[in-house]
Design a protein around this motif. Structure first.
Motif, PDB file in Angstrom:
ATOM      1  N   SER A  64      17.509   3.395  -3.027  1.00 14.90           N
ATOM      2  CA  SER A  64      18.842   4.062  -3.100  1.00 14.90           C
ATOM      3  C   SER A  64      19.522   4.038  -1.783  1.00 14.90           C
ATOM      4  O   SER A  64      19.020   3.637  -0.839  1.00 14.90           O
ATOM      5  CB  SER A  64      18.276   5.499  -3.353  1.00 14.90           C
ATOM      6  N   GLY A  65      20.549   4.881  -1.961  1.00 15.59           N
ATOM      7  CA  GLY A  65      21.694   4.623  -0.760  1.00 15.59           C
ATOM      8  C   GLY A  65      21.931   5.894  -0.248  1.00 15.59           C
ATOM      9  O   GLY A  65      21.161   6.891  -0.481  1.00 15.59           O
ATOM     10  N   GLY A  66      23.077   6.147   0.304  1.00 19.20           N
ATOM     11  CA  GLY A  66      23.280   7.569   1.021  1.00 19.20           C
ATOM     12  C   GLY A  66      22.288   7.874   2.253  1.00 19.20           C
ATOM     13  O   GLY A  66      21.833   6.661   2.901  1.00 19.20           O
ATOM     14  N   SER A  67      22.489   8.944   2.443  1.00 19.43           N
ATOM     15  CA  SER A  67      21.696   9.415   3.826  1.00 19.43           C
ATOM     16  C   SER A  67      20.416   9.830   3.639  1.00 19.43           C
ATOM     17  O   SER A  67      19.612   9.570   4.603  1.00 19.43           O
ATOM     18  CB  SER A  67      22.346  10.390   4.505  1.00 19.43           C
ATOM     19  N   THR A  68      19.781  10.624   2.629  1.00 21.72           N
ATOM     20  CA  THR A  68      18.642  10.839   2.548  1.00 21.72           C
ATOM     21  C   THR A  68      17.492  10.097   2.830  1.00 21.72           C
ATOM     22  O   THR A  68      16.522  10.110   3.563  1.00 21.72           O
ATOM     23  CB  THR A  68      18.366  11.816   1.138  1.00 21.72           C
TER      24      THR A  68
ATOM     25  N   GLY B  21      18.703   9.047  -5.417  1.00 21.61           N
ATOM     26  CA  GLY B  21      19.139  10.466  -4.648  1.00 21.61           C
ATOM     27  C   GLY B  21      19.964  11.059  -5.775  1.00 21.61           C
ATOM     28  O   GLY B  21      20.045  10.896  -7.007  1.00 21.61           O
ATOM     29  N   LEU B  22      20.266  12.180  -5.381  1.00 19.22           N
ATOM     30  CA  LEU B  22      21.257  13.077  -6.062  1.00 19.22           C
ATOM     31  C   LEU B  22      22.313  13.839  -5.405  1.00 19.22           C
ATOM     32  O   LEU B  22      22.196  14.166  -4.427  1.00 19.22           O
ATOM     33  CB  LEU B  22      20.247  14.382  -6.628  1.00 19.22           C
ATOM     34  N   GLY B  23      23.521  13.500  -6.229  1.00 20.88           N
ATOM     35  CA  GLY B  23      24.452  14.105  -5.395  1.00 20.88           C
ATOM     36  C   GLY B  23      24.991  15.624  -5.520  1.00 20.88           C
ATOM     37  O   GLY B  23      24.387  16.172  -6.664  1.00 20.88           O
TER      38      GLY B  23
ATOM     39  N   ALA C   7      25.592  16.032  -9.040  1.00 21.76           N
ATOM     40  CA  ALA C   7      24.486  15.735 -10.089  1.00 21.76           C
ATOM     41  C   ALA C   7      24.583  14.411 -10.434  1.00 21.76           C
ATOM     42  O   ALA C   7      24.241  13.798 -11.402  1.00 21.76           O
ATOM     43  CB  ALA C   7      24.418  16.579 -11.178  1.00 21.76           C
ATOM     44  N   HIS C   8      25.532  13.631  -9.608  1.00 15.09           N
ATOM     45  CA  HIS C   8      25.343  12.128 -10.025  1.00 15.09           C
ATOM     46  C   HIS C   8      24.380  11.542  -9.416  1.00 15.09           C
ATOM     47  O   HIS C   8      23.379  12.118  -8.380  1.00 15.09           O
ATOM     48  CB  HIS C   8      26.541  11.264  -9.084  1.00 15.09           C
ATOM     49  N   THR C   9      23.698  10.243  -9.904  1.00 12.68           N
ATOM     50  CA  THR C   9      22.621   9.510  -9.290  1.00 12.68           C
ATOM     51  C   THR C   9      23.078   8.297  -9.395  1.00 12.68           C
ATOM     52  O   THR C   9      23.849   7.698 -10.117  1.00 12.68           O
ATOM     53  CB  THR C   9      21.290   9.956  -9.974  1.00 12.68           C
ATOM     54  N   ALA C  10      22.607   7.261  -8.403  1.00 11.26           N
ATOM     55  CA  ALA C  10      22.764   5.880  -8.104  1.00 11.26           C
ATOM     56  C   ALA C  10      24.532   6.172  -8.104  1.00 11.26           C
ATOM     57  O   ALA C  10      24.930   6.880  -7.411  1.00 11.26           O
ATOM     58  CB  ALA C  10      22.491   4.980  -9.272  1.00 11.26           C
TER      59      ALA C  10
ATOM     60  N   ASP D  43      22.837  21.820  -0.161  1.00 11.50           N
ATOM     61  CA  ASP D  43      23.966  21.286  -0.843  1.00 11.50           C
ATOM     62  C   ASP D  43      23.772  20.653  -2.225  1.00 11.50           C
ATOM     63  O   ASP D  43      24.360  20.449  -2.981  1.00 11.50           O
ATOM     64  CB  ASP D  43      24.937  20.404   0.147  1.00 11.50           C
ATOM     65  N   LYS D  44      22.325  20.569  -2.384  1.00  3.16           N
ATOM     66  CA  LYS D  44      21.666  19.841  -3.658  1.00  3.16           C
ATOM     67  C   LYS D  44      21.341  20.923  -4.609  1.00  3.16           C
ATOM     68  O   LYS D  44      20.652  20.669  -5.653  1.00  3.16           O
ATOM     69  CB  LYS D  44      20.901  18.853  -3.454  1.00  3.16           C
ATOM     70  N   ALA D  45      21.080  22.360  -4.190  1.00  2.03           N
ATOM     71  CA  ALA D  45      20.388  23.021  -4.897  1.00  2.03           C
ATOM     72  C   ALA D  45      21.154  23.280  -6.262  1.00  2.03           C
ATOM     73  O   ALA D  45      20.215  23.508  -7.322  1.00  2.03           O
ATOM     74  CB  ALA D  45      20.151  24.563  -4.271  1.00  2.03           C
TER      75      ALA D  45
HETATM   76  C1  6PG Z   1      24.860   5.985  -2.768  1.00  7.91           C
HETATM   77  C2  6PG Z   1      23.756   6.714  -3.548  1.00  7.91           C
HETATM   78  C3  6PG Z   1      24.219   7.968  -4.221  1.00  7.91           C
HETATM   79  C4  6PG Z   1      23.261   8.811  -3.274  1.00  7.91           C
HETATM   80  C5  6PG Z   1      23.687  10.434  -3.675  1.00  7.91           C
HETATM   81  C6  6PG Z   1      22.900  11.155  -2.403  1.00  7.91           C
HETATM   82  O1  6PG Z   1      25.349   5.107  -2.729  1.00  7.91           O
HETATM   83  O2  6PG Z   1      25.607   6.970  -2.286  1.00  7.91           O
HETATM   84  O3  6PG Z   1      23.251   5.569  -4.216  1.00  7.91           O
HETATM   85  O4  6PG Z   1      23.616   8.173  -5.436  1.00  7.91           O
HETATM   86  O5  6PG Z   1      21.829   8.749  -3.461  1.00  7.91           O
HETATM   87  O6  6PG Z   1      25.067  10.353  -3.355  1.00  7.91           O
HETATM   88  O7  6PG Z   1      23.318  10.929  -1.308  1.00  7.91           O
HETATM   89  P1  6PG Z   1      22.844  11.644   0.272  1.00  7.91           P
HETATM   90  O8  6PG Z   1      21.304  11.129   0.153  1.00  7.91           O
HETATM   91  O9  6PG Z   1      23.610  11.065   1.362  1.00  7.91           O
HETATM   92  O10 6PG Z   1      22.947  12.984  -0.148  1.00  7.91           O
END
Ligand code: 6PG
Length: 239
Positions: A40-44, A134-136, A139-142, A192-194
């Motif tokens: 997955s992407g993002g920062s987590t 991850g989860l935005g 509530a988005h994912t991917a 922020d995800k709660a």
């Molecule tokens: C992306 C991710 C996206 C990410 C969520 C959580 O490309 O940003 O795939 O789905 O998992 O937005 O992002 P954080 O971990 O940065 O909160």
């Protein structure tokens, strides 16, 4: 049934996720000689990827894919590939041919079609051993975002689409391929995800509002690794 595992904070989440990945990789490699994982992407996941560098994983047998990608070049600071490369893939002996990058630098429709062909060629039965998600806060994912047609895609495995909310194109795997996975691991940390966690777990099925609800593996398992802050809106975290 939804498996969940509450951890104290983001560091504990990285440690627990690393342990689970080592176990899943070992069992997949023992069974088939390969471990197919979608990052997955993002920062987590950054702390997790950094931790995996030192873990006992037979990288020569690992095939790395991505669940989604921003439509940017691979050296762009927003690239999910670049983050994983800088933090993990440049530091472990994974064969170059085993790294299956979503090409954010080309036309999204072409990149999606090419990646689907690659999945059909290189991912046996189209089944990931593990998908990290991850989860935005929405509530988005991917890159399955609220109100997008991607949430309802039932045929294609990969699509490129314009995400109105972000004003950018995104590449994403779709529910059909994600839900074929043997294991799906959600990594969720932060207050922020709660609200999103509560909505996905407690609200009636409404994927246009809560896209992560579409993640229901056909015969695989979903495990949520959630830190205390992200679980703070759940009276109890029993599934
Ligand atoms: C992306 C991710 C996206 C990410 C969520 C959580 O490309 O940003 O795939 O789905 O998992 O937005 O992002 P954080 O971990 O940065 O909160």
């Amino acid at each position: 049934m939804r498996n969940w595992h509450s951890v104290t904070d983001a560091a504990a989440l990285a440690a627990e996720a690393a342990a689970q990945i080592v176990t899943l990789a070992r069992s997949a490699i023992a069974a088939t000689g390969r471990f197919h994982v979608a990052l997955s992407g993002g920062s987590t996941p950054r702390a997790l990827y950094a931790r995996l560098v030192a873990e006992p994983i037979d990288w020569a047998r690992v095939h790395v894919f991505w669940g989604d990608e921003r439509c940017v070049p691979p050296d762009h600071p927003d690239s999910n590939y670049r983050m994983a490369f800088d933090v993990l893939l440049s530091k472990v002996p994974v064969p170059v041919d085993n790294v299956h990058r979503l090409r954010g630098e080309v036309d999204p429709a072409q990149a999606a079609a090419d990646y689907e062909a690659e999945l059909r060629r290189d991912l046996p039965a189209g089944r990931f051993d593990l998908v990290l998600l991850g989860l935005g806060p929405d509530a988005h994912t991917a890159s399955l975002f609220p109100g997008t047609i991607a949430v309802h895609e039932q045929q294609r495995w990969v699509i490129g689409h314009f995400v109105q909310k972000l004003g950018v194109n995104r590449l994403t795997l779709t529910p059909p391929i994600l839900n074929r996975a043997a294991h799906i691991l959600f990594l969720v940390a932060g207050a922020d995800k709660a609200a999103a966690v509560r909505s996905v777990w407690r609200e009636p099925y409404d994927p246009d509002r809560f896209p992560a609800q579409v993640i229901k593996p056909i015969d695989g398992e979903v495990t949520w690794l959630i830190d205390r802050a992200a679980a703070s809106n759940l009276e109890d975290v029993a599934s």
